[in-house]
Design a protein around this motif. Structure first.
Motif, PDB file in Angstrom:
ATOM      1  N   ASP A  32      51.824  34.663  25.996  1.00 25.72           N
ATOM      2  CA  ASP A  32      52.719  34.685  27.153  1.00 25.72           C
ATOM      3  C   ASP A  32      51.906  34.808  28.434  1.00 25.72           C
ATOM      4  N   ARG A  33      52.487  34.328  29.510  1.00 23.73           N
ATOM      5  CA  ARG A  33      51.804  34.408  30.793  1.00 23.73           C
ATOM      6  C   ARG A  33      52.569  35.322  31.748  1.00 23.73           C
ATOM      7  N   SER A  34      51.792  36.118  32.489  1.00 19.17           N
ATOM      8  CA  SER A  34      52.377  37.022  33.463  1.00 19.17           C
ATOM      9  C   SER A  34      52.081  36.518  34.866  1.00 19.17           C
ATOM     10  N   ARG A  35      52.991  36.773  35.782  1.00 25.69           N
ATOM     11  CA  ARG A  35      52.797  36.383  37.176  1.00 25.69           C
ATOM     12  C   ARG A  35      52.685  37.603  38.091  1.00 25.69           C
ATOM     13  N   THR A  36      52.789  38.788  37.502  1.00 25.74           N
ATOM     14  CA  THR A  36      52.855  40.008  38.290  1.00 25.74           C
ATOM     15  C   THR A  36      51.469  40.558  38.583  1.00 25.74           C
ATOM     16  N   PHE A  37      51.241  40.922  39.857  1.00 25.49           N
ATOM     17  CA  PHE A  37      50.006  41.605  40.219  1.00 25.49           C
ATOM     18  C   PHE A  37      50.243  43.101  40.048  1.00 25.49           C
ATOM     19  N   CYS A  38      49.443  43.750  39.202  1.00 28.32           N
ATOM     20  CA  CYS A  38      49.573  45.181  38.968  1.00 28.32           C
ATOM     21  C   CYS A  38      48.215  45.846  39.124  1.00 28.32           C
ATOM     22  N   GLY A  39      48.241  47.139  39.414  1.00 29.01           N
ATOM     23  CA  GLY A  39      47.012  47.907  39.419  1.00 29.01           C
ATOM     24  C   GLY A  39      46.223  47.793  40.704  1.00 29.01           C
ATOM     25  N   SER A  40      44.906  48.034  40.591  1.00 34.32           N
ATOM     26  CA  SER A  40      44.005  48.079  41.743  1.00 34.32           C
ATOM     27  C   SER A  40      43.241  46.767  41.874  1.00 34.32           C
ATOM     28  N   ALA A  41      43.170  46.257  43.082  1.00 33.01           N
ATOM     29  CA  ALA A  41      42.509  44.972  43.328  1.00 33.01           C
ATOM     30  C   ALA A  41      41.057  44.991  42.867  1.00 33.01           C
ATOM     31  N   ALA A  42      40.351  46.094  43.053  1.00 28.42           N
ATOM     32  CA  ALA A  42      38.930  46.173  42.700  1.00 28.42           C
ATOM     33  C   ALA A  42      38.686  45.955  41.215  1.00 28.42           C
ATOM     34  N   TYR A  43      39.702  46.180  40.393  1.00 33.27           N
ATOM     35  CA  TYR A  43      39.583  46.021  38.940  1.00 33.27           C
ATOM     36  C   TYR A  43      40.266  44.746  38.441  1.00 33.27           C
ATOM     37  N   ALA A  44      40.809  43.939  39.350  1.00 32.72           N
ATOM     38  CA  ALA A  44      41.622  42.787  38.965  1.00 32.72           C
ATOM     39  C   ALA A  44      40.788  41.527  38.786  1.00 32.72           C
ATOM     40  N   ALA A  45      41.150  40.723  37.801  1.00 30.58           N
ATOM     41  CA  ALA A  45      40.473  39.453  37.523  1.00 30.58           C
ATOM     42  C   ALA A  45      40.769  38.439  38.633  1.00 30.58           C
ATOM     43  N   PRO A  46      39.883  37.451  38.822  1.00 29.94           N
ATOM     44  CA  PRO A  46      40.054  36.472  39.896  1.00 29.94           C
ATOM     45  C   PRO A  46      41.387  35.743  39.865  1.00 29.94           C
ATOM     46  N   GLU A  47      41.842  35.330  38.683  1.00 28.82           N
ATOM     47  CA  GLU A  47      43.086  34.571  38.603  1.00 28.82           C
ATOM     48  C   GLU A  47      44.290  35.430  39.013  1.00 28.82           C
ATOM     49  N   ILE A  48      44.201  36.729  38.803  1.00 30.11           N
ATOM     50  CA  ILE A  48      45.278  37.620  39.233  1.00 30.11           C
ATOM     51  C   ILE A  48      45.291  37.717  40.750  1.00 30.11           C
ATOM     52  N   GLN A  90      33.173  37.782  43.399  1.00 31.44           N
ATOM     53  CA  GLN A  90      33.416  37.583  41.969  1.00 31.44           C
ATOM     54  C   GLN A  90      32.861  36.261  41.457  1.00 31.44           C
ATOM     55  N   GLN A  91      32.563  35.339  42.350  1.00 35.38           N
ATOM     56  CA  GLN A  91      32.039  34.035  41.939  1.00 35.38           C
ATOM     57  C   GLN A  91      30.553  34.090  41.600  1.00 35.38           C
ATOM     58  N   THR A  92      29.933  35.241  41.821  1.00 36.81           N
ATOM     59  CA  THR A  92      28.515  35.404  41.491  1.00 36.81           C
ATOM     60  C   THR A  92      28.360  36.553  40.496  1.00 36.81           C
ATOM     61  N   THR A  93      27.261  36.550  39.766  1.00 40.12           N
ATOM     62  CA  THR A  93      26.993  37.632  38.819  1.00 40.12           C
ATOM     63  C   THR A  93      26.764  38.929  39.582  1.00 40.12           C
ATOM     64  N   PRO A  94      27.341  40.032  39.133  1.00 42.04           N
ATOM     65  CA  PRO A  94      27.148  41.311  39.832  1.00 42.04           C
ATOM     66  C   PRO A  94      25.670  41.653  39.996  1.00 42.04           C
ATOM     67  N   GLN A  95      25.325  42.191  41.161  1.00 40.00           N
ATOM     68  CA  GLN A  95      23.956  42.602  41.426  1.00 40.00           C
ATOM     69  C   GLN A  95      23.790  44.071  41.039  1.00 40.00           C
ATOM     70  N   LYS A 141      28.791  38.321  30.952  1.00 42.62           N
ATOM     71  CA  LYS A 141      29.743  37.587  30.115  1.00 42.62           C
ATOM     72  C   LYS A 141      31.187  38.031  30.359  1.00 42.62           C
ATOM     73  N   ILE A 142      31.373  39.324  30.617  1.00 43.36           N
ATOM     74  CA  ILE A 142      32.730  39.815  30.860  1.00 43.36           C
ATOM     75  C   ILE A 142      33.183  39.480  32.279  1.00 43.36           C
ATOM     76  N   LEU A 143      32.320  39.740  33.261  1.00 41.78           N
ATOM     77  CA  LEU A 143      32.686  39.504  34.660  1.00 41.78           C
ATOM     78  C   LEU A 143      32.266  38.103  35.081  1.00 41.78           C
ATOM     79  N   CYS A 144      32.706  37.125  34.299  1.00 44.34           N
ATOM     80  CA  CYS A 144      32.404  35.712  34.556  1.00 44.34           C
ATOM     81  C   CYS A 144      33.598  35.074  35.267  1.00 44.34           C
ATOM     82  N   TYR A 145      33.357  34.478  36.403  1.00 41.77           N
ATOM     83  CA  TYR A 145      34.439  33.912  37.215  1.00 41.77           C
ATOM     84  C   TYR A 145      35.171  32.792  36.488  1.00 41.77           C
ATOM     85  N   ASP A 146      34.434  32.007  35.707  1.00 44.95           N
ATOM     86  CA  ASP A 146      35.005  30.888  34.951  1.00 44.95           C
ATOM     87  C   ASP A 146      35.700  31.430  33.697  1.00 44.95           C
ATOM     88  N   LEU A 147      37.023  31.385  33.686  1.00 44.69           N
ATOM     89  CA  LEU A 147      37.788  31.955  32.584  1.00 44.69           C
ATOM     90  C   LEU A 147      37.435  31.315  31.249  1.00 44.69           C
TER      91      LEU A 147
END
Length: 310
Positions: free
Chosen positions: A177-193, A235-240, A257-263
């Motif tokens: 299923d797909r969700s459209r709701t933004f929840c939580g804190s932006a700093a922890y949110a994936a790019p697509e969210i 988020q488009q670059t690897t964390p420094q 691998k986890i914080l990869c911008y490309d889903l």
């Protein structure tokens, strides 16, 4: 530490005494709820249990919360039974308040611990992250998506085990299923969210796990979060990683691998659990036990946010 508040303690004394609760202190409070430390001796039981008592004011809580989010939280916590997920004991109410009694974690939340002690050694990071992943896997197997995983919602027990807490934004959702709701804190949110793109539920939790993993070992955020635009750009670059921080190559690779911008290239939870860093505990990096770590917060990074409460 929670503070005593006699006027609050005296309120609702009747129903709390009837249920066997003795209030000790206030742990936290919001606009329409409070969380209190309490000792609970269930009527007829021989032993007492330390609990956290969440008290919701029905007269000030928004109707959207009472009709939508609270029932979800109550129902989801009611079916949870895992060593790395906070347990709910009971729910009861009176005319004006809703009470939820849950397991109390002796050492508070992970954010406060890191702010107090500084970055964790890689061994302890591995231990806690493994426990978090076990908890999240259990949730996903139960078709529950947390949607607000962050350091504040990871609690530490008396013997420093991790437990996932706060299911206020959680919901039942099939993995496809797909969700459209933004929840939580932006700093922890994936790019697509952040972009407002419909997303599969587990995606939200997996990205958040990656952010938490970075914070545990580095005590800074992986991306600058002064604005959504800045966050998406970073988020488009690897964390420094912080300069001078001794982090193993397998740990660094897992973060990437986890914080990869490309889903399509990003790790899933299954990938994480089977990753080399996860399956081989880095005991050679054990420097200090988690209960004895004494370093202070600090970083020479100028490109990432320091740890703050969100």
């Amino acid at each position: 530490m929670g503070r005593l508040n006699n006027s609050v303690v005296n309120n609702n004394n009747g129903i709390l005494q009837e249920k066997g609760y003795h209030i000790q202190a206030i742990l936290g409070e919001g606009s329409y709820s409070k969380v209190k430390a309490a000792i609970w001796k269930k009527p007829g039981a021989s032993n007492s249990v330390p609990v956290a008592l969440k008290i919701i004011n029905k007269t000030t809580a928004p109707q959207d919360f009472l009709q939508k989010f609270w029932p979800r939280e109550r129902d989801i916590m009611g079916i949870m039974d895992h060593e790395n997920v906070i347990k709910m004991y009971e729910v009861f109410s009176d005319e004006h308040k809703i009470f939820m009694s849950i397991e109390r974690a002796a050492h508070g939340d992970l954010l406060e611990y890191i702010k107090l002690k500084g970055p964790l050694c890689e061994f302890d990071t591995h231990k806690l992250f493994t426990e978090m992943c076990a908890g999240v896997k259990y949730l996903h197997d139960m078709e529950v998506i947390h949607r607000d995983l962050k350091c504040e919602n990871i609690l530490l027990t008396a013997d420093y085990h991790a437990k996932i807490a706060d299911f206020g934004f959680a919901r039942k959702l099939d993995a496809q299923d797909r969700s459209r709701t933004f929840c939580g804190s932006a700093a922890y949110a994936a790019p697509e969210i952040l972009r407002g793109t419909p997303y599969q539920g587990p995606v939200a939790d997996v990205w958040s796990l990656g952010v938490i993993l970075f914070i545990m070992a580095c005590s800074v955020m992986p991306f600058r979060d002064s604005s959504i635009r800045q966050l998406l750009r970073d988020q488009q670059t690897t964390p420094q990683f912080p300069k001078g921080k001794d982090l193993g190559p397998m740990y660094r690779k897992l973060i990437g691998k986890i914080l990869c911008y490309d889903l399509s290239k990003r790790y899933t939870l299954t990938n994480i659990l089977n990753d080399g860093w996860m399956v081989s505990s880095p005991k050679s990096l054990l420097k200090t036990s988690i209960s004895a770590t004494d370093s202070g917060i600090g970083s020479d990074r100028s490109s990432s946010s320091t740890i703050t409460t969100t």
